[in-house]
Design a protein around this motif. Structure first.
Motif, PDB file in Angstrom:
ATOM      1  N   GLN A  21      71.859 -40.410  10.766  1.00  7.08           N
ATOM      2  CA  GLN A  21      71.659 -39.020  11.130  1.00  7.08           C
ATOM      3  C   GLN A  21      72.613 -38.142  10.326  1.00  7.08           C
ATOM      4  N   ALA A  22      72.098 -37.051   9.826  1.00  2.73           N
ATOM      5  CA  ALA A  22      72.927 -36.096   9.098  1.00  2.73           C
ATOM      6  C   ALA A  22      73.892 -35.421  10.074  1.00  2.73           C
ATOM      7  N   THR A  23      75.040 -35.005   9.560  1.00  3.06           N
ATOM      8  CA  THR A  23      76.054 -34.328  10.367  1.00  3.06           C
ATOM      9  C   THR A  23      76.460 -33.029   9.683  1.00  3.06           C
ATOM     10  N   LEU A  24      77.271 -32.240  10.367  1.00  4.79           N
ATOM     11  CA  LEU A  24      77.782 -31.001   9.774  1.00  4.79           C
ATOM     12  C   LEU A  24      78.542 -31.274   8.476  1.00  4.79           C
ATOM     13  N   GLU A  25      79.182 -32.440   8.387  1.00  4.45           N
ATOM     14  CA  GLU A  25      79.949 -32.786   7.188  1.00  4.45           C
ATOM     15  C   GLU A  25      79.059 -32.954   5.956  1.00  4.45           C
ATOM     16  N   LEU A  28      77.422 -29.266   2.831  1.00  6.04           N
ATOM     17  CA  LEU A  28      77.645 -28.836   1.448  1.00  6.04           C
ATOM     18  C   LEU A  28      76.802 -29.648   0.472  1.00  6.04           C
ATOM     19  N   ASP A  29      76.691 -30.953   0.704  1.00  2.66           N
ATOM     20  CA  ASP A  29      75.854 -31.777  -0.179  1.00  2.66           C
ATOM     21  C   ASP A  29      74.401 -31.313  -0.136  1.00  2.66           C
ATOM     22  N   TRP A  51      74.692 -19.461   0.568  1.00  2.05           N
ATOM     23  CA  TRP A  51      75.453 -20.346   1.450  1.00  2.05           C
ATOM     24  C   TRP A  51      75.325 -19.933   2.913  1.00  2.05           C
ATOM     25  N   GLU A  52      75.448 -18.643   3.198  1.00  2.00           N
ATOM     26  CA  GLU A  52      75.400 -18.171   4.581  1.00  2.00           C
ATOM     27  C   GLU A  52      74.062 -18.504   5.230  1.00  2.00           C
ATOM     28  N   SER A  53      72.978 -18.343   4.483  1.00  7.38           N
ATOM     29  CA  SER A  53      71.648 -18.668   5.016  1.00  7.38           C
ATOM     30  C   SER A  53      71.517 -20.157   5.261  1.00  7.38           C
TER      31      SER A  53
END
Length: 166
Positions: A21-25, A28-29, A51-53
């Motif tokens: 599962q993908a995470t907040l970390e 950026l990738d 980035w904000e979107s």
């Protein structure tokens, strides 16, 4: 945390990856992969994503029970992602994006094939479909090799589906 391992003997090299599962970390990738010029060219919306979107969308997507984002990785790094956007409890649209440094090495097929297996076996899906730009020949071939069949076209998009084998 969920981790599923897959292997494929491809081009005389054993390819391995784990789906998790993908995470907040991973934000950026995924942001960088989404803004890769090839990815933008083949996306419905070709404009770069600020980035904000991305940050707002990604946090919302991770919390959305109608979405499942999986990250594929191995000892070489983060390979790509597969995302399911549920249409109903047994049908979802699939999207994949391969880290640009791993494109053309056979990982796309491994990510798609095993992402779909995961969708059928772990998410309870009976139908997975995709919409692909007609100019995205590598993706079209990838989905054909995965067993997707064609549906009626929608504007500039090819529509394909894969049904769970009983």
């Amino acid at each position: 945390m969920l981790a599923i391992n897959f292997e494929l003997n491809h081009f005389k090299k054993m390819l391995r990856l784990t789906l998790r599962q993908a995470t907040l970390e991973d934000s950026l990738d995924l942001f960088n992969w989404r803004n890769d010029p090839v990815t933008r060219e083949m996306s419905r919306n070709t404009e770069p994503i600020p980035w904000e979107s991305h940050e707002k969308w990604y946090e919302k997507a991770l919390a959305d029970s109608r979405k499942k984002i999986l990250l594929a990785e191995n000892e070489e790094g983060k390979i790509g992602m597969v995302r399911f956007d549920y249409q109903n409890s047994h049908s979802a649209e699939v999207n994949i994006n391969i880290n640009p440094i791993f494109r053309g090495k056979g990982y796309g097929q491994l990510v798609l094939d095993n992402g779909c297996k995961y969708g059928f076996s772990k998410l309870g899906l009976n139908r997975i479909y995709a919409e692909i730009k007609k100019t995205n020949i590598p993706s079209i071939k990838l989905f054909e090799r995965a067993g997707f069949i064609y549906l009626p076209e929608k504007e500039e998009l090819l529509r394909m589906e894969l049904l769970k084998s009983r």
